[in-house]
Write a protein that holds these residues in place. Structure first.
Motif, PDB file in Angstrom:
ATOM      1  N   GLY A  86       0.504   7.790  -9.821  1.00 37.35           N
ATOM      2  CA  GLY A  86      -0.887   7.829 -10.264  1.00 37.35           C
ATOM      3  C   GLY A  86      -1.881   7.129  -9.366  1.00 37.35           C
ATOM      4  N   GLU A  87      -1.412   6.523  -8.283  1.00 43.03           N
ATOM      5  CA  GLU A  87      -2.334   5.800  -7.412  1.00 43.03           C
ATOM      6  C   GLU A  87      -2.856   6.649  -6.258  1.00 43.03           C
ATOM      7  OE1 GLU A  87      -0.089   2.338  -6.305  1.00 43.03           O
ATOM      8  OE2 GLU A  87      -0.687   1.257  -8.102  1.00 43.03           O
ATOM      9  N   GLY A  88      -2.179   7.760  -5.963  1.00 44.98           N
ATOM     10  CA  GLY A  88      -2.677   8.699  -4.968  1.00 44.98           C
ATOM     11  C   GLY A  88      -2.390   8.351  -3.525  1.00 44.98           C
ATOM     12  N   PHE A  89      -1.478   7.396  -3.278  1.00 46.15           N
ATOM     13  CA  PHE A  89      -1.255   6.984  -1.896  1.00 46.15           C
ATOM     14  C   PHE A  89      -0.465   8.004  -1.084  1.00 46.15           C
ATOM     15  CE2 PHE A  89      -2.346   2.876  -3.777  1.00 46.15           C
ATOM     16  CZ  PHE A  89      -3.311   2.470  -2.873  1.00 46.15           C
ATOM     17  N   ALA A  90       0.461   8.715  -1.710  1.00 43.22           N
ATOM     18  CA  ALA A  90       1.192   9.751  -0.980  1.00 43.22           C
ATOM     19  C   ALA A  90       0.230  10.817  -0.467  1.00 43.22           C
ATOM     20  CB  ALA A  90       2.267  10.378  -1.870  1.00 43.22           C
ATOM     21  N   GLU A  91      -0.768  11.163  -1.299  1.00 45.62           N
ATOM     22  CA  GLU A  91      -1.756  12.148  -0.889  1.00 45.62           C
ATOM     23  C   GLU A  91      -2.628  11.625   0.251  1.00 45.62           C
ATOM     24  OE1 GLU A  91      -0.062  13.420  -4.485  1.00 45.62           O
ATOM     25  OE2 GLU A  91      -1.021  11.482  -4.084  1.00 45.62           O
ATOM     26  N   LEU A  92      -3.023  10.364   0.166  1.00 46.70           N
ATOM     27  CA  LEU A  92      -3.836   9.776   1.226  1.00 46.70           C
ATOM     28  C   LEU A  92      -3.060   9.683   2.531  1.00 46.70           C
ATOM     29  CD1 LEU A  92      -5.687   6.912  -0.686  1.00 46.70           C
ATOM     30  CD2 LEU A  92      -6.679   9.032   0.192  1.00 46.70           C
ATOM     31  N   GLU A  93      -1.802   9.258   2.443  1.00 46.67           N
ATOM     32  CA  GLU A  93      -0.973   9.155   3.645  1.00 46.67           C
ATOM     33  C   GLU A  93      -0.802  10.524   4.288  1.00 46.67           C
ATOM     34  OE1 GLU A  93       2.468   7.502   1.856  1.00 46.67           O
ATOM     35  OE2 GLU A  93       1.465   5.613   1.396  1.00 46.67           O
ATOM     36  N   TYR A  94      -0.517  11.531   3.458  1.00 50.04           N
ATOM     37  CA  TYR A  94      -0.344  12.880   3.980  1.00 50.04           C
ATOM     38  C   TYR A  94      -1.637  13.373   4.618  1.00 50.04           C
ATOM     39  CZ  TYR A  94       0.908  17.820   4.232  1.00 50.04           C
ATOM     40  OH  TYR A  94       1.164  19.093   4.685  1.00 50.04           O
ATOM     41  N   GLY A  95      -2.755  13.201   3.916  1.00 48.89           N
ATOM     42  CA  GLY A  95      -4.030  13.661   4.443  1.00 48.89           C
ATOM     43  C   GLY A  95      -4.407  12.982   5.740  1.00 48.89           C
ATOM     44  N   MET A  96      -4.131  11.688   5.847  1.00 53.34           N
ATOM     45  CA  MET A  96      -4.440  10.966   7.074  1.00 53.34           C
ATOM     46  C   MET A  96      -3.564  11.443   8.221  1.00 53.34           C
ATOM     47  SD  MET A  96      -5.068   7.150   5.461  1.00 53.34           S
ATOM     48  CE  MET A  96      -5.673   6.376   6.958  1.00 53.34           C
ATOM     49  N   LEU A  97      -2.270  11.682   7.938  1.00 53.83           N
ATOM     50  CA  LEU A  97      -1.378  12.180   8.982  1.00 53.83           C
ATOM     51  C   LEU A  97      -1.806  13.568   9.453  1.00 53.83           C
ATOM     52  CD1 LEU A  97       2.104  11.016   7.627  1.00 53.83           C
ATOM     53  CD2 LEU A  97       0.883  10.120   9.617  1.00 53.83           C
ATOM     54  N   ARG A  98      -2.259  14.414   8.520  1.00 60.17           N
ATOM     55  CA  ARG A  98      -2.761  15.728   8.925  1.00 60.17           C
ATOM     56  C   ARG A  98      -4.023  15.583   9.771  1.00 60.17           C
ATOM     57  NH1 ARG A  98      -1.107  20.647   6.267  1.00 60.17           N
ATOM     58  NH2 ARG A  98      -2.669  21.633   7.619  1.00 60.17           N
ATOM     59  N   ALA A  99      -4.913  14.686   9.358  1.00 58.89           N
ATOM     60  CA  ALA A  99      -6.166  14.488  10.087  1.00 58.89           C
ATOM     61  C   ALA A  99      -5.914  13.985  11.501  1.00 58.89           C
ATOM     62  CB  ALA A  99      -7.060  13.510   9.328  1.00 58.89           C
ATOM     63  N   LEU A 100      -4.862  13.193  11.674  1.00 60.91           N
ATOM     64  CA  LEU A 100      -4.544  12.623  12.983  1.00 60.91           C
ATOM     65  C   LEU A 100      -3.667  13.547  13.821  1.00 60.91           C
ATOM     66  CD1 LEU A 100      -3.818   8.947  11.838  1.00 60.91           C
ATOM     67  CD2 LEU A 100      -5.830   9.751  13.092  1.00 60.91           C
ATOM     68  N   GLY A 101      -3.220  14.664  13.240  1.00 64.85           N
ATOM     69  CA  GLY A 101      -2.388  15.600  13.987  1.00 64.85           C
ATOM     70  C   GLY A 101      -0.923  15.214  14.066  1.00 64.85           C
ATOM     71  N   CYS A 102      -0.476  14.259  13.238  1.00 59.76           N
ATOM     72  CA  CYS A 102       0.917  13.812  13.272  1.00 59.76           C
ATOM     73  C   CYS A 102       1.847  14.776  12.537  1.00 59.76           C
ATOM     74  CB  CYS A 102       1.038  12.419  12.647  1.00 59.76           C
ATOM     75  SG  CYS A 102       0.082  11.149  13.496  1.00 59.76           S
ATOM     76  N   ILE A 103       1.306  15.552  11.592  1.00 66.64           N
ATOM     77  CA  ILE A 103       2.062  16.556  10.861  1.00 66.64           C
ATOM     78  C   ILE A 103       1.197  17.804  10.739  1.00 66.64           C
ATOM     79  CG2 ILE A 103       3.452  14.905   9.555  1.00 66.64           C
ATOM     80  CD1 ILE A 103       1.581  15.317   7.178  1.00 66.64           C
ATOM     81  N   ASP A 104       1.838  18.908  10.332  1.00 65.13           N
ATOM     82  CA  ASP A 104       1.084  20.131  10.111  1.00 65.13           C
ATOM     83  C   ASP A 104       1.635  20.855   8.891  1.00 65.13           C
ATOM     84  OD1 ASP A 104       3.420  21.497  10.943  1.00 65.13           O
ATOM     85  OD2 ASP A 104       2.719  21.576  13.022  1.00 65.13           O
ATOM     86  N   GLU A 105       1.161  22.063   8.669  1.00 61.14           N
ATOM     87  CA  GLU A 105       1.543  22.850   7.501  1.00 61.14           C
ATOM     88  C   GLU A 105       3.053  23.061   7.414  1.00 61.14           C
ATOM     89  OE1 GLU A 105       1.652  25.518   4.269  1.00 61.14           O
ATOM     90  OE2 GLU A 105       0.053  24.164   4.909  1.00 61.14           O
ATOM     91  N   ASN A 106       3.707  23.131   8.561  1.00 62.89           N
ATOM     92  CA  ASN A 106       5.136  23.440   8.595  1.00 62.89           C
ATOM     93  C   ASN A 106       6.034  22.215   8.512  1.00 62.89           C
ATOM     94  OD1 ASN A 106       4.685  26.276   8.911  1.00 62.89           O
ATOM     95  ND2 ASN A 106       4.155  25.888  11.053  1.00 62.89           N
TER      96      ASN A 106
END
Length: 328
Positions: free
Chosen positions: A169-189
């Motif tokens: 319920g704190e939303g940190f997994a979503e923030l971590e994922y979103g930040m990694l996507r924004a930085l180009g460390c991960i992608d859709e795949n």
């Protein structure tokens, strides 16, 4: 918990979309947490309420996860810092992988990294704990753009059909994922994997009809339990977030996360424009508390429909007033 639900339901009644899409998740969390406690399926730390629950069989689930081809082929793995995924972190160290672990609640930074060969085998168990990561790992900031091969997240409940995931319920997994996507460390795949107890796999009413998930919610590709591996069909899985949706980020959440503030400033500097935040208020959930280690301790009561406090004039208290009273 009851006071928090008063906050959420009060905001929902006022038309707050975030609160309207949050209330049902807390009902699911409550049911899962209570079930694990009532059936003695929880391990330390207990009670599991307001946590990514440490379920009995988490070690077996972690070992099964380590047999996945996605894990074996990965060079760099990101694993959440919660107790039920400790065996995954140990497995990553044993396999000589680069291990990325978010700093708890992103309080002091972004990620901590352990490189192969920096920790002797006899210290793997310690290194896989928050204390071990703090002592032995290298802290990283936003300038690190290492490509991450798989993302392992903890869950309170997951849907095997659409990949819908509910955390604590704190939303940190979503923030971590979103930040990694924004930085180009991960992608859709990049595969998103979770390990849970079999009872945490819920295929019905998640989300309930007409409720839906929010676009920043991170669905999973693979669910691993102590007994099986479930691959969510690509054609039915919810879409993954493409980054941080700043217009959905509340000022309450941003004010508590320094690294997110730095990312916002970085993006604004690079783009030359101000990022607008969500206008609607967010009720931040309570943190987990240590309680009895016994079976079923601190069981959550089902939050009923919030009733307004009876005023001397005979008028019912408004949702906003109830919300203010709950936080007073």
């Amino acid at each position: 918990m009851e006071e928090y639900m008063v906050l959420v339901e009060g905001l929902a009644a006022e038309g707050n979309v975030r609160a309207q899409k949050t209330a049902w998740k807390w009902e699911v969390r409550k049911q899962v947490w209570n079930y694990l406690e009532d059936n003695d399926l929880a391990d330390f730390p207990r009670p599991v309420h307001h946590r990514i629950p440490n379920f009995k069989g988490s070690r077996e689930a972690g070992q099964r996860l380590a047999t996945l081809p996605e894990f074996k082929d990965a060079t760099v793995v990101k694993v959440n810092p919660d107790t039920p995924q400790k065996s995954v972190r140990v497995a990553a160290l044993e396999a000589g992988k680069v291990l990325y672990v978010p700093q708890p609640r992103l309080r002091t930074g972004f990620f901590s990294r352990l490189m192969p060969g920096t920790v002797p085998p006899e210290k793997f168990n310690f290194a896989a704990t928050p204390g071990g990561m703090k002592q032995l790992a290298e802290p990283l900031g936003l300038d690190d753009r290492t490509k991450i091969d798989i993302v392992v997240v903890g869950s309170s409940a997951v849907n095997p059909v659409n990949g819908a995931r509910i955390g604590k319920g704190e939303g940190f997994a979503e923030l971590e994922y979103g930040m990694l996507r924004a930085l180009g460390c991960i992608d859709e795949n990049t595969p998103v994997i979770t390990s849970v107890h079999d009872s945490q796999v819920i295929s019905e009413k998640m989300p309930p009809e007409g409720k839906g998930m929010m676009k920043h919610d991170v669905p999973v590709d693979i669910i691993v339990t102590p007994t099986r591996v479930i691959r969510v069909p690509t054609q039915t899985r919810f879409p993954k977030p493409e980054g941080i949706y700043w217009d959905l980020l509340s000022r309450e959440k941003l004010s508590k996360i320094r690294v997110l503030q730095k990312l916002k400033a970085l993006v604004e500097q690079e783009t030359g424009r101000e990022l607008k935040l969500a206008e609607q208020e967010e009720a931040l959930p309570p943190l987990a508390k240590r309680g009895q280690q016994g079976r079923g301790g601190n069981r959550l009561a089902a939050p009923g429909r919030p009733k307004g406090k009876r005023l001397p004039t005979g008028q019912e208290e408004t949702p906003a007033a109830a919300r203010r009273r709950a936080t007073a």
